[in-house]
Design a protein around this motif. Structure first.
Motif, PDB file in Angstrom:
ATOM      1  N   SER A 242       0.806  -1.226   0.000  1.00  0.00           N
ATOM      2  CA  SER A 242       0.000   0.000   0.000  1.00  0.00           C
ATOM      3  C   SER A 242       0.838   1.275   0.000  1.00  0.00           C
ATOM      4  O   SER A 242       0.313   2.352  -0.302  1.00  0.00           O
ATOM      5  CB  SER A 242      -0.940   0.007   1.212  1.00  0.00           C
ATOM      6  OG  SER A 242      -0.208   0.052   2.424  1.00  0.00           O
ATOM      7  N   ILE A 243       2.133   1.165   0.322  1.00  0.00           N
ATOM      8  CA  ILE A 243       2.985   2.372   0.366  1.00  0.00           C
ATOM      9  C   ILE A 243       3.089   3.031  -1.011  1.00  0.00           C
ATOM     10  O   ILE A 243       2.810   4.241  -1.142  1.00  0.00           O
ATOM     11  CB  ILE A 243       4.371   2.045   0.941  1.00  0.00           C
ATOM     12  CG1 ILE A 243       4.252   1.675   2.427  1.00  0.00           C
ATOM     13  CG2 ILE A 243       5.323   3.241   0.772  1.00  0.00           C
ATOM     14  CD1 ILE A 243       5.547   1.217   3.059  1.00  0.00           C
ATOM     15  N   ALA A 246      -0.227   4.557  -2.000  1.00  0.00           N
ATOM     16  CA  ALA A 246      -0.523   5.804  -1.295  1.00  0.00           C
ATOM     17  C   ALA A 246       0.264   6.976  -1.863  1.00  0.00           C
ATOM     18  O   ALA A 246      -0.280   8.080  -2.027  1.00  0.00           O
ATOM     19  CB  ALA A 246      -0.225   5.638   0.191  1.00  0.00           C
ATOM     20  N   LEU A 247       1.540   6.745  -2.182  1.00  0.00           N
ATOM     21  CA  LEU A 247       2.402   7.844  -2.613  1.00  0.00           C
ATOM     22  C   LEU A 247       2.238   8.171  -4.098  1.00  0.00           C
ATOM     23  O   LEU A 247       2.200   9.349  -4.475  1.00  0.00           O
ATOM     24  CB  LEU A 247       3.863   7.498  -2.316  1.00  0.00           C
ATOM     25  CG  LEU A 247       4.238   7.373  -0.830  1.00  0.00           C
ATOM     26  CD1 LEU A 247       5.690   6.939  -0.687  1.00  0.00           C
ATOM     27  CD2 LEU A 247       4.004   8.695  -0.102  1.00  0.00           C
ATOM     28  N   LEU A 252      -0.866  10.800  -1.570  1.00  0.00           N
ATOM     29  CA  LEU A 252      -1.131  11.227  -0.208  1.00  0.00           C
ATOM     30  C   LEU A 252       0.091  11.897   0.410  1.00  0.00           C
ATOM     31  O   LEU A 252       1.232  11.593   0.049  1.00  0.00           O
ATOM     32  CB  LEU A 252      -1.533  10.019   0.647  1.00  0.00           C
ATOM     33  CG  LEU A 252      -2.796   9.253   0.235  1.00  0.00           C
ATOM     34  CD1 LEU A 252      -3.038   8.100   1.194  1.00  0.00           C
ATOM     35  CD2 LEU A 252      -4.007  10.175   0.202  1.00  0.00           C
ATOM     36  N   GLN A 254       2.619  12.619   3.711  1.00  0.00           N
ATOM     37  CA  GLN A 254       3.252  11.638   4.601  1.00  0.00           C
ATOM     38  C   GLN A 254       2.325  11.251   5.748  1.00  0.00           C
ATOM     39  O   GLN A 254       2.177  10.075   6.078  1.00  0.00           O
ATOM     40  CB  GLN A 254       4.565  12.200   5.136  1.00  0.00           C
ATOM     41  CG  GLN A 254       5.646  12.357   4.077  1.00  0.00           C
ATOM     42  CD  GLN A 254       6.889  13.012   4.623  1.00  0.00           C
ATOM     43  OE1 GLN A 254       6.983  13.290   5.813  1.00  0.00           O
ATOM     44  NE2 GLN A 254       7.852  13.284   3.756  1.00  0.00           N
ATOM     45  N   SER A 256      -0.985  11.429   5.904  1.00  0.00           N
ATOM     46  CA  SER A 256      -2.109  10.637   5.400  1.00  0.00           C
ATOM     47  C   SER A 256      -1.654   9.242   5.001  1.00  0.00           C
ATOM     48  O   SER A 256      -2.367   8.254   5.219  1.00  0.00           O
ATOM     49  CB  SER A 256      -2.739  11.342   4.195  1.00  0.00           C
ATOM     50  OG  SER A 256      -3.257  12.603   4.556  1.00  0.00           O
ATOM     51  N   MET A 257      -0.466   9.143   4.423  1.00  0.00           N
ATOM     52  CA  MET A 257       0.061   7.856   3.977  1.00  0.00           C
ATOM     53  C   MET A 257       0.234   6.881   5.142  1.00  0.00           C
ATOM     54  O   MET A 257      -0.140   5.707   5.052  1.00  0.00           O
ATOM     55  CB  MET A 257       1.395   8.059   3.263  1.00  0.00           C
ATOM     56  CG  MET A 257       2.015   6.785   2.705  1.00  0.00           C
ATOM     57  SD  MET A 257       3.155   5.949   3.864  1.00  0.00           S
ATOM     58  CE  MET A 257       4.520   7.118   3.905  1.00  0.00           C
ATOM     59  N   ILE A 261      -1.791   3.303   5.243  1.00  0.00           N
ATOM     60  CA  ILE A 261      -1.166   1.974   5.161  1.00  0.00           C
ATOM     61  C   ILE A 261      -1.468   1.148   6.409  1.00  0.00           C
ATOM     62  O   ILE A 261      -1.625  -0.072   6.337  1.00  0.00           O
ATOM     63  CB  ILE A 261       0.353   2.066   4.913  1.00  0.00           C
ATOM     64  CG1 ILE A 261       1.081   2.726   6.099  1.00  0.00           C
ATOM     65  CG2 ILE A 261       0.648   2.814   3.621  1.00  0.00           C
ATOM     66  CD1 ILE A 261       2.602   2.706   5.970  1.00  0.00           C
TER      67      ILE A 261
END
Length: 431
Positions: A242-243, A246-247, A252, A254, A256-257, A261
């Motif tokens: 998911s990293i 997310a990025l 997103l 940092q 929110s990320m 995750i």
């Protein structure tokens, strides 16, 4: 009163109350915030408003992360998946002390609590080694391994507030590309320390390859000895996958990320858990998370009141006249850690104090984070709840716990400090 004097008095009171009464850190930290605010001339209303604001800031930053980590931990524990994870490590690492240290190191990060990881590993390590002295060494190494990753690897509750305060938009992947190898190097140094100081209690490499692990798995997966237990690792794999989503895909920030995750990891753990354990795991995870979150919120309250009093401008200026500026984050963190014993609390308060000061303009973010992490490891003694947990689970006397737990962690802190100085002067060269 001079803010520096008020700070020392507050830390002294927190230390005394922590030692004598052993009450929840939340109340000692809130009490410390009230005492510090009044000593420095803040009005009662201003002090209470600072406490409320500090609690709110920390809860919004950590609430989802810690709840998800606790839920993952409890669901894995309910299904005996921690045994499977340790057994998978055992397939590639045959030395029990290394297994113990690496297990603590690995589990502390996604579970978001090194103490929780230790509690979960305790019954497994009991079965890994029958001899009491050697078993206790495994417990010490699991505790120390968990603390090292907890203090250095993003995203843990120790590193998150430091990274958020000082990173300046730096990629967390870049940070971990430095922190993970260095933290593993520190852990290797701890292995060597135990190997040479306690040679009769450490199994030599390749010896003691115990088959008991193959009998402690309770998962429903077939062919235990044939492959990896993917269901046990599923929440952690989901977090890693998911990293980039997310990025790159969701773009997103940092903050929110991190929350995203951890939610993905928790949802994965919930989805894989059978209905018979899901409800109990969620309930126990929420209770455990509540205890952790409120203690950290107490730290946020104290930290915000300290900042609101003007401590950073006055006291830090005094400190920089007494010691080189590169020592200031290290010494400040060591003082706060000694007073109340929690590394997360130390990180939260120290980051609050240093934000906006000249210190963060003089030291590169990565060495700065390492310096604070190093300070949080220097004195792990009577105010440290982990110290008493290790003492109870090993059954050792206080002197033995100091030599096997407090001193190795202090050596790790010194090692982290040295690496921070090397990075600052030789790699980043800001000073």
């Amino acid at each position: 009163m001079d803010p520096l004097i008020a700070f020392v008095i507050t830390l002294g009171l927190i230390t005394i109350i922590s030692i004598w009464y052993r009450i929840s850190p939340f109340f000692t930290l809130i009490g410390g915030a009230i005492v510090f605010g009044l000593l420095t001339g803040m009005s009662p209303d201003s002090t209470m408003q600072g406490i409320i604001t500090g609690i709110g800031k920390v809860f919004s930053a950590f609430g989802i992360i810690i709840l998800c980590g606790s839920v993952i931990a409890k669901l894995l524990q309910e299904q005996h998946y921690i045994e499977d994870i340790v057994a998978d490590i055992h397939k590639y690492v045959k030395n029990p002390p290394v297994i113990a240290g690496l297990s603590g190191y690995i589990l502390s990060v996604p579970i978001t609590c090194c103490i929780t990881a230790y509690i979960m590993l305790n019954p497994i390590l009991d079965r890994l080694e029958i001899d009491t002295r050697r078993r206790n060494i495994l417990l010490y190494l699991a505790a120390i391994g968990g603390i090292i990753s907890y203090a250095l690897v993003f995203p843990t509750p120790v590193v998150i507030p430091l990274f958020s305060a000082f990173s300046g938009g730096m990629s967390p992947v870049f940070f971990d590309s430095i922190s993970i190898p260095l933290s593993l190097l520190i852990l290797a140094g701890i292995f060597l320390y135990f190997r040479f100081v306690y040679p009769n209690q450490i199994l030599p490499s390749g010896a003691g390859s115990i088959d008991v692990l193959s009998g402690i798995s309770h998962s429903n997966e077939p062919d235990f000895n044939q492959g990896i237990h993917w269901r046990a690792w599923a929440p952690f794999i989901a977090i890693l996958i998911s990293i980039p989503i997310a990025l790159i895909v969701l773009k997103l920030s940092q903050g929110s990320m991190i929350n995203f995750i951890m939610l993905v990891g928790a949802i994965t753990a919930i989805g894989f858990a059978p209905s018979s354990v899901r409800t109990q795991g969620l309930s126990q995870g929420a209770k455990h998370a509540g205890l952790i979150i409120f203690d950290i919120c107490g730290a946020g309250a104290l930290g915000f009141v300290i900042v609101k009093s003007g401590f950073a401008q006055v006291a830090l200026e005094q400190l920089t006249h007494l010691i080189p500026i590169i020592f200031v984050p290290f010494v400040l963190a060591a003082l706060i850690e000694t007073a109340q014993g929690s590394r997360v609390v130390t990180a939260v308060i120290t980051s609050e104090i240093l934000v906006g000061s000249d210190v963060i303009n003089s030291i590169h973010p990565i060495p700065l984070i390492f310096l604070i992490s190093a300070g949080s490891c220097i004195v792990s003694y009577v105010t440290d709840p982990f110290f008493w947990l290790v003492q109870r689970t090993t059954g050792d006397d206080i002197k033995t716990v100091v030599t096997h737990y407090t001193m190795p962690i202090a050596f790790a802190g010194i090692g982290i400090f040295i690496m921070a100085v090397i990075l600052e002067y030789l790699v980043f060269g800001n000073l």
